[in-house]
Design a protein around this motif. Structure first.
Motif, mmCIF file in Angstrom:
data_model
loop_
_atom_site.group_PDB
_atom_site.id
_atom_site.type_symbol
_atom_site.label_atom_id
_atom_site.label_comp_id
_atom_site.label_asym_id
_atom_site.label_seq_id
_atom_site.Cartn_x
_atom_site.Cartn_y
_atom_site.Cartn_z
ATOM 1 N N ASP A 470 10.814 -6.581 15.447
ATOM 2 C CA ASP A 470 11.820 -5.529 15.552
ATOM 3 C C ASP A 470 12.237 -5.071 14.154
ATOM 4 N N LEU A 471 12.906 -3.915 14.095
ATOM 5 C CA LEU A 471 13.251 -3.321 12.795
ATOM 6 C C LEU A 471 14.194 -4.193 11.969
ATOM 7 N N PRO A 472 15.228 -4.836 12.561
ATOM 8 C CA PRO A 472 16.079 -5.712 11.738
ATOM 9 C C PRO A 472 15.301 -6.866 11.109
ATOM 10 N N THR A 473 14.394 -7.484 11.860
ATOM 11 C CA THR A 473 13.588 -8.581 11.311
ATOM 12 C C THR A 473 12.653 -8.065 10.229
ATOM 13 N N LEU A 474 12.086 -6.865 10.444
ATOM 14 C CA LEU A 474 11.220 -6.263 9.425
ATOM 15 C C LEU A 474 11.968 -6.038 8.116
ATOM 16 N N ALA A 475 13.206 -5.567 8.218
ATOM 17 C CA ALA A 475 14.002 -5.306 7.012
ATOM 18 C C ALA A 475 14.226 -6.600 6.229
ATOM 19 N N VAL A 476 14.488 -7.714 6.937
ATOM 20 C CA VAL A 476 14.695 -9.005 6.273
ATOM 21 C C VAL A 476 13.394 -9.483 5.633
ATOM 22 N N LEU A 477 12.266 -9.324 6.361
ATOM 23 C CA LEU A 477 10.969 -9.725 5.812
ATOM 24 C C LEU A 477 10.639 -8.921 4.559
ATOM 25 N N GLU A 478 10.920 -7.634 4.571
ATOM 26 C CA GLU A 478 10.662 -6.792 3.397
ATOM 27 C C GLU A 478 11.475 -7.263 2.199
ATOM 28 N N LYS A 479 12.750 -7.562 2.434
ATOM 29 C CA LYS A 479 13.607 -8.028 1.333
ATOM 30 C C LYS A 479 13.100 -9.353 0.775
ATOM 31 N N PHE A 480 12.684 -10.252 1.680
ATOM 32 C CA PHE A 480 12.147 -11.551 1.255
ATOM 33 C C PHE A 480 10.897 -11.361 0.395
ATOM 34 N N LEU A 481 9.993 -10.493 0.828
ATOM 35 C CA LEU A 481 8.744 -10.289 0.100
ATOM 36 C C LEU A 481 8.973 -9.596 -1.242
ATOM 37 N N GLU A 482 9.989 -8.741 -1.313
ATOM 38 C CA GLU A 482 10.312 -8.085 -2.584
ATOM 39 C C GLU A 482 10.720 -9.108 -3.643
ATOM 40 N N GLU A 483 11.394 -10.169 -3.208
ATOM 41 C CA GLU A 483 11.887 -11.181 -4.139
ATOM 42 C C GLU A 483 10.932 -12.369 -4.279
ATOM 43 N N TYR A 484 9.875 -12.387 -3.474
ATOM 44 C CA TYR A 484 8.924 -13.501 -3.462
ATOM 45 C C TYR A 484 8.146 -13.531 -4.774
ATOM 46 N N GLN A 485 8.025 -14.722 -5.386
ATOM 47 C CA GLN A 485 7.403 -14.834 -6.708
ATOM 48 C C GLN A 485 5.895 -15.069 -6.652
ATOM 49 N N GLY A 486 5.380 -15.394 -5.466
ATOM 50 C CA GLY A 486 3.950 -15.661 -5.362
ATOM 51 C C GLY A 486 3.137 -14.396 -5.173
ATOM 52 N N CYS A 487 1.838 -14.572 -4.853
ATOM 53 C CA CYS A 487 0.955 -13.442 -4.583
ATOM 54 C C CYS A 487 1.083 -13.027 -3.116
ATOM 55 N N VAL A 488 0.952 -11.734 -2.871
ATOM 56 C CA VAL A 488 1.026 -11.209 -1.505
ATOM 57 C C VAL A 488 -0.137 -10.249 -1.287
ATOM 58 N N MET A 489 -0.857 -10.462 -0.186
ATOM 59 C CA MET A 489 -1.920 -9.533 0.215
ATOM 60 C C MET A 489 -1.609 -9.061 1.629
ATOM 61 N N ILE A 490 -1.586 -7.735 1.827
ATOM 62 C CA ILE A 490 -1.123 -7.170 3.099
ATOM 63 C C ILE A 490 -2.162 -6.215 3.675
ATOM 64 N N VAL A 491 -2.493 -6.426 4.952
ATOM 65 C CA VAL A 491 -3.191 -5.412 5.737
ATOM 66 C C VAL A 491 -2.191 -4.911 6.764
ATOM 67 N N SER A 492 -1.867 -3.631 6.724
ATOM 68 C CA SER A 492 -0.879 -3.108 7.666
ATOM 69 C C SER A 492 -1.092 -1.622 7.892
ATOM 70 N N HIS A 493 -0.871 -1.187 9.138
ATOM 71 C CA HIS A 493 -0.882 0.240 9.445
ATOM 72 C C HIS A 493 0.502 0.840 9.249
ATOM 73 N N ASP A 494 1.502 0.000 8.929
ATOM 74 C CA ASP A 494 2.874 0.468 8.730
ATOM 75 C C ASP A 494 3.000 1.006 7.303
ATOM 76 N N ARG A 495 2.969 2.328 7.177
ATOM 77 C CA ARG A 495 2.932 2.958 5.852
ATOM 78 C C ARG A 495 4.208 2.714 5.062
ATOM 79 N N TYR A 496 5.344 2.692 5.750
ATOM 80 C CA TYR A 496 6.620 2.431 5.068
ATOM 81 C C TYR A 496 6.606 1.020 4.474
ATOM 82 N N PHE A 497 6.150 0.050 5.250
ATOM 83 C CA PHE A 497 6.065 -1.348 4.815
ATOM 84 C C PHE A 497 5.170 -1.464 3.586
ATOM 85 N N MET A 498 4.020 -0.797 3.620
ATOM 86 C CA MET A 498 3.077 -0.835 2.492
ATOM 87 C C MET A 498 3.669 -0.153 1.256
ATOM 88 N N ASP A 499 4.260 1.020 1.462
ATOM 89 C CA ASP A 499 4.816 1.768 0.328
ATOM 90 C C ASP A 499 5.873 0.964 -0.410
#
Length: 645
Positions: A470-499
Motif C-alpha cells: 500500500d502507499l503508506p508502506t511504500l512511503a516508509v520503504l522509500e524513506k528507509f532506502l534513501e537513508e540506507y548506506q548499503g548498495c541497492v539494486m531495483i527492478v520496478s515498473h513503478d516510475r515514481y519509486f525509481m525516480d
C-alpha cells in the motif's frame, strides 16, 4: 448520466468493520482512484459493486443500462481452454469472426484468412479488430492457442487485462470499469500505453493502484478508506497528501478542544449532587457526547524499518567479461562492471531480456556462461524476489518468523523479540497468530520484506518490490532506502519509486547489450525522446538528399549543444537573401537556444538530486517537455535561416 449510488454501506469481517455507513456517487466520465492501507477493504468494495459480495447494511443502485466490469488482482479463467478462447469468451458473431481471423493470422493460414476477409467486411468488424490487435500486441500476448493453465503469473495478468479491455470496448456504451492494481506485472512501456488507452477511450473508472504516476495520469479524484470512513479529494496525489495532512491537523485540534471541555465537564459531574434537575440532565447528556469526542484517537500506524546493516568492506562486486546465454538467446555479452559502496542502480528493459537472470547471477544463484563474478567477503545479499514467501507447510505468522530467529538486532544497538519485530511491521498480536494462507497480498509482501531485512543485508536486490504494497508502506520503504548506506539494486515498473531512489540505470537493450545510463527513469525517457527527434531529423535530411538536394555539415559552437546537420537547396534553385528582420531573428535564435539548453541541463541536474517531491518532479518534467518543443521549433527555424545566410 448517473451510474452508481451507494447509501450507508457497512461491511465487516467478524468483529472488525472494514467500512461503516459510507455513501458515494459515480457519474459517467468519473475517473476515481481508491486508496487505503492493505486489509482495509479496497478490493472488498470493488467486489461489492460487482455483485460478488454483499454488504451488512446499506443500499446500492446501479443504472440498468450500465455494465460493470472488474479487473481483479487474481484473475479467474477457464483452465481447460486456450488463451484465445478465454479472451473471446462471448458468443457473438463479430467476436467469433475476429477470433477465427486472429487464429488464422497466427497460423499463417492464407486460405482461411481470405475466406474470413469477406465475413469481416459483412459484419463491419475491421475497426474493432484493429483495436483488438493493438491490445494483444501492446500487452505482448502471442501463442493464442496455448492453454491458460501453462501461463506464468505475469502472463495470466496480461491476458486478463486484454480480456477486460476487449470486453469493455465491444458493444457496451455505458461501462463502469473497476481495476484492482492493473499495473502489476506490466513493464513500463505497457503501463504508459495503458495510461494513453484509458484516457483515449473516455471510460468511467474506479481504480486501485499504488503507482503514483499512473494514478495521476488516469484519475481526477481520490477516495480514501480510513478508520471505517471514506474521504473524497479532488485533484492529484500531491493535492491529496496536502489535504489529508490539513484534515488530520483539523481533527486533532477538534479532539484537543474536546479534551479541554471534557476536563471542565468532568469536574462539574463530580461536584453535582445525586439528585439531578431537568436542566442538569441535559448537561449530563452533553457530557457523554463530549467524552466520546475527547477519547477519539487518530491512529496513523506505519511500518518502522530500524534494522541493523552488516558492515560493508571496500570490495563489493566485480564482474569481468561476463557472458550469459540460453541457447541462442544472449543475455549478457562481455559485461564489465565494478560496484561501489552506496550505489543505487535501477534495472530496466522489456520482459524476457534477462533482468532477473542478471540479478540471480550476481548472487550466485545462476552460473555464468563465461567470465568471472568476484564478490567481496563482507557482502550480505538481501533478495526481495517476485516469487514471494517460500513456505513448505502452512503455519502461523509468529511460528514462521521464529523459524528464522527468536531475536533481531536493531540499528540503534538494541534487539527485539520476534513478536515485537512483527509489530514494527504492523502485525498486531492477533494478526501474528493467523495462518499464512489467510494473509492478504500486501500483508504477505510486508512479511517478505521483514524476512529479507532479518539478515541485516548490505546489498539489497529488490525485484518488483512495490507490487501489492500500500502507499503508506511504500512511503516508509522509500524513506528507509534513501537513508540506507548499503548498495541497492531495483527492478520496478513503478516510475515514481525509481525516480526517487536510483542514481543510474542498467538498460537491458536485448542481444546481450546493457547500457549504463547516468540518471533516473524520467531522465532516461527524456533522453530517448531527444534521440528520436534527432533520428527523425536525420531521416528527413536523407529524404531531401534522395530528392536531389545537397547536405553540408554545420558546426555550431553553443555551450551544451552537439554538431547539427544543415541543408541547402539544390544549386539550381534561387536563394532568398536575409533581410534585416531575418538577421535579427537569426542572432536571437543563437542566443535563445543555448539559454534553453542551459535551463534544460540545470533542470535535469535538479531532478537527479533525488530530494524533490512528486509535484516538483512533475512540474520540472512538464517544463522539460516544453523546452524540448521550443528547441525543436527554434532549431528548424535556425536551419531555414542558415540556408538563406
Amino acid at each position: 448520466m448517473h451510474y452508481v449510488s451507494a447509501e450507508g454501506l457497512t461491511k465487516s469481517y467478524g468483529i472488525n468493520p472494514l467500512f461503516r455507513n459510507i455513501s458515494f456517487h459515480i457519474n459517467e466520465g468519473d475517473k476515481i482512484a481508491l486508496i487505503a492501507r492493505n486489509g482495509v477493504g479496497k478490493s472488498t468494495l470493488l467486489r461489492v459493486l460487482n455483485g460478488e459480495e454483499t454488504v451488512d447494511e446499506g443500499k446500492i443502485f446501479i443504472h440498468k443500462d450500465v455494465t460493470v466490469a472488474l479487473f481483479e488482482q487474481d484473475p479467474k479463467f477457464d483452465e481447460t481452454k486456450t488463451v484465445l478462447e478465454n479472451i473471446f469468451h462471448t458468443n457473438h458473431p463479430v467476436l467469433n469472426v475476429i477470433r477465427e481471423y486472429e487464429l488464422a493470422s497466427e497460423s499463417e493460414d492464407g486460405e482461411a484468412m481470405a475466406e474470413l476477409f469477406g465475413k469481416m467486411d459483412d459484419l463491419n468488424a475491421w475497426e474493432f479488430e484493429v483495436k483488438v490487435k493493438q491490445i494483444l500486441t501492446r500487452l505482448n500476448i502471442h501463442h493464442l492457442e496455448q492453454p491458460v493453465s501453462d501461463l506464468s503469473g505475469g502472463q495470466r495478468k496480461r491476458v486478463a487485462l486484454a480480456k477486460t479491455l476487449i470486453d469493455i470496448g465491444f458493444d457496451h456504451k455505458h461501462t463502469l470499469l473497476m481495476m484492482d492494481e492493473p499495473t502489476n506485472h506490466l513493464d513500463v512501456e505497457m503501463i504508459e500505453w495503458l495510461e494513453n488507452y484509458l484516457n483515449q477511450e473516455n471510460v468511467t473508472l474506479l481504480l486501485v493502484t499504488h503507482d503514483r504516476y499512473f494514478l495521476d495520469a488516469v484519475s481526477e479524484e481520490i477516495w480514501e478508506l480510513e478508520r471505517e470512513n471514506m474521504y473524497v479529494y479532488r485533484g492529484d496525489y500531491e493535492n491529496y497528501m496536502e489535504k489529508k495532512a490539513a484534515r488530520l491537523e483539523s481533527e486533532q485540534a477538534s479532539i484537543d478542544k474536546a479534551k479541554n471541555e471534557y476536563r471542565k465537564e468532568l469536574e462539574w459531574m463530580r461536584k453535582q449532587p445525586k439528585a439531578r434537575t431537568t436542566k442538569s440532565k441535559s448537561r449530563q447528556d452533553n457530557f457523554y457526547e463530549v467524552e466520546s469526542r475527547a477519547k477519539q484517537k487518530i491512529e496513523d500506524a506505519q511500518v518502522q524499518l530500524q534494522v541493523k546493516m552488516s558492515r560493508l568492506g571496500g570490495k563489493v562486486v566485480e564482474m569481468k567479461k561476463v557472458y550469459k546465454n540460453y541457447g541462442d538467446l544472449q543475455v549478457l555479452k562481455a559485461f564489465d562492471y565494478t560496484f561501489s559502496k552506496g550505489e543505487r542502480i535501477g534495472i530496466i528493459g522489456k520482459n524476457g531480456v534477462g533482468k532477473s537472470t542478471f540479478m540471480n547471477m550476481l548472487q550466485g544463484l545462476e552460473p555464468v556462461t563465461s567470465g568471472k563474478i568476484n564478490i567481496g567477503d563482507t557482502v550480505v545479499f538481501g533478495n526481495f524476489s517476485q516469487t514471494g514467501l517460500v513456505i513448505k507447510e502452512n503455519m502461523r505468522v509468529i511460528e514462521y518468523v521464529k523459524t528464522i530467529a527468536e531475536n533481531f538486532p536493531l540499528a540503534n544497538g538494541g534487539s527485539l523479540s520476534a513478536a515485537q519485530f512483527l509489530e514494527l511491521f504492523l502485525f498486531s498480536p492477533d494478526k501474528q497468530y493467523t495462518y499464512l494462507n489467510s494473509l492478504s497480498g500486501g500483508e504477505r509482501k510486508r512479511l517478505q520484506l521483514l524476512t529479507v531485512l532479518f539478515a541485516n543485508p548490505n546489498f539489497l536486490i529488490l525485484d518488483e518490490p512495490t507490487n501489492d504494497l500500500d502507499l503508506p508502506t511504500l512511503a516508509v520503504l522509500e524513506k528507509f532506502l534513501e537513508e540506507y548506506q548499503g548498495c541497492v539494486m531495483i527492478v520496478s515498473h513503478d516510475r515514481y519509486f525509481m525516480d526517487r531512489l536510483v542514481d543510474h540505470l542498467f538498460v537491458f537493450e536485448g542481444d546481450g547489450e546493457v547500457r549504463d545510463f547516468p540518471g533516473n527513469y524520467t531522465q532516461y525517457r527524456i533522453w530517448l525522446k531527444d534521440n528520436e527527434k534527432k533520428d527523425n531529423k536525420w531521416d528527413a535530411l536523407q529524404e531531401r538528399k534522395s530528392k536531389g538536394e545537397t547536405t553540408e555539415s554545420v558546426v555550431v559552437n553553443r555551450a551544451s549543444s552537439t554538431a547539427t546537420a544543415s541543408t541547402n537547396k539544390a544549386a539550381a534553385a534561387p536563394k532568398k537573401k536575409m533581410g534585416f528582420k531575418e538577421k535579427r531573428e537569426f542572432e536571437l535564435l543563437e542566443k535563445e537556444m543555448p539559454e534553453l539548453e542551459k535551463e534544460k541541463a540545470a533542470i535535469t541536474e535538479q531532478m537527479g538530486a533525488g530530494n524533490l517531491g512528486f509535484e516538483e518532479l512533475q512540474k520540472l518534467s512538464e517544463r522539460i517537455i516544453v523546452i524540448d518543443g521550443l528547441l525543436a521549433e527554434k532549431e528548424m527555424r535556425w536551419l531555414e535561416l542558415s540556408e538563406m545566410e
